[in-house]
Design a protein around this motif. Structure first.
Motif, PDB file in Angstrom:
ATOM      1  N   THR A 120      80.881  85.813  45.175  1.00 15.57           N
ATOM      2  CA  THR A 120      81.766  86.358  46.204  1.00 15.57           C
ATOM      3  C   THR A 120      82.552  87.527  45.640  1.00 15.57           C
ATOM      4  O   THR A 120      83.106  87.442  44.538  1.00 15.57           O
ATOM      5  CB  THR A 120      82.743  85.287  46.711  1.00 15.57           C
ATOM      6  N   ASP A 160      85.131  91.317  52.472  1.00 14.71           N
ATOM      7  CA  ASP A 160      84.583  90.358  51.503  1.00 14.71           C
ATOM      8  C   ASP A 160      83.078  90.211  51.734  1.00 14.71           C
ATOM      9  O   ASP A 160      82.611  90.285  52.876  1.00 14.71           O
ATOM     10  CB  ASP A 160      85.239  88.991  51.677  1.00 14.71           C
ATOM     11  N   THR A 219      76.617  81.060  44.728  1.00  9.39           N
ATOM     12  CA  THR A 219      77.147  82.121  45.571  1.00  9.39           C
ATOM     13  C   THR A 219      78.079  82.987  44.747  1.00  9.39           C
ATOM     14  O   THR A 219      78.977  82.470  44.062  1.00  9.39           O
ATOM     15  CB  THR A 219      77.918  81.538  46.766  1.00  9.39           C
ATOM     16  N   GLN A 273      85.657  89.865  46.785  1.00  6.99           N
ATOM     17  CA  GLN A 273      86.717  90.032  47.779  1.00  6.99           C
ATOM     18  C   GLN A 273      87.204  91.486  47.758  1.00  6.99           C
ATOM     19  O   GLN A 273      87.192  92.153  46.723  1.00  6.99           O
ATOM     20  CB  GLN A 273      87.879  89.096  47.461  1.00  6.99           C
ATOM     21  N   GLU A 306      79.481  87.818  50.426  1.00 11.80           N
ATOM     22  CA  GLU A 306      78.924  86.673  49.692  1.00 11.80           C
ATOM     23  C   GLU A 306      77.456  86.926  49.442  1.00 11.80           C
ATOM     24  O   GLU A 306      76.711  87.257  50.370  1.00 11.80           O
ATOM     25  CB  GLU A 306      79.088  85.381  50.505  1.00 11.80           C
TER      26      GLU A 306
END
Lengths: 111, 115
Positions: free
Chosen positions: B78, B18, B76, B80, B20
């Protein structure tokens, strides 16, 4: 998927000459913007033209908009080596906020 | 004043991890946008925030992608379980009130490479 197409994909001219780039789009727009990108990173806003405007100037830049043909052009006069960059047109559709970008024109100014 | 900032500048990660990505917009700008730029797809819209809400998420390519914005400021993005096709430059932009549609001010981008 992208909405706009730009022409030409690449343009190489001599310093001092004028550069013209064209952009076509598909839907009704609120405005059309031109951006410059150096070295594949952040974009710099150049000029915004609204759908009810036909021509706009900013320094050595001249932008035209023809909503009947869904097209725009960017003219850079008296080009300089520092103008070497990629240029993108981007549209904001009616009722939207996001930019939809064309594929860009890579401009090279030869000294 | 300060422009849009993004961190990290570059990120190399392994497939399946993952990541960010962070964006700090220009102070007072209520609209925030995420785009990505890749060789095959050009510049693509991902998501748009007005304040802390996201009225347009239509560009997020899969449910592996999510974004949030807190305090009407920092955002943010993200990703995954990263895949190699996620490799791209992720660009953040902000624009002042009252609405979007105007000039967008871009950050320098985060270059993501998924190995």
């Amino acid at each position: 998927s992208q909405q706009g197409e730009e022409d030409p994909q690449a343009l190489s001219i001599q310093e001092g000459e004028n550069a013209t780039m064209n952009c076509s789009y598909k839907t009704s727009i609120n405005n059309l913007q031109w951006y410059r990108q150096n070295s594949g990173r952040g974009l710099v806003h150049l000029i915004l033209i609204r759908s009810n405007e036909r021509e706009k100037h900013s320094g050595r830049l001249r932008v035209t908009l023809d909503t009947s043909k869904k097209s725009s052009s960017l003219l850079i006069t008296a080009s300089r080596a520092a103008d070497t960059a990629s240029y993108f047109c981007a549209t904001v559709a009616q009722g939207a906020q996001k930019l939809v970008f064309g594929q860009g024109t890579r401009l090279t100014i030869n000294p | 004043g300060a422009g849009v900032s993004q961190s990290p500048s570059n990120k190399v990660t392994e497939k399946g991890k993952d990541v960010e990505l962070r964006c700090d917009p220009i102070s007072g700008h209520t609209a925030l946008y995420w785009y990505r730029q890749s060789l095959g797809q050009g510049l693509e819209f991902l998501i748009y925030f007005q304040g802390n809400s996201a009225p347009d998420k239509s560009g997020l390519p899969s449910d592996r992608f999510s974004a949030e914005r807190t305090g009407g400021s920092v955002s943010t993005l993200t990703i995954q379980r990263t895949q190699q096709e996620d490799s791209a430059v992720y660009l953040c932009a902000s624009s002042p009130p009252p609405l979007g549609r105007g000039t967008q001010y871009f950050g320098p981008g985060t270059r993501l490479l998924v190995l």
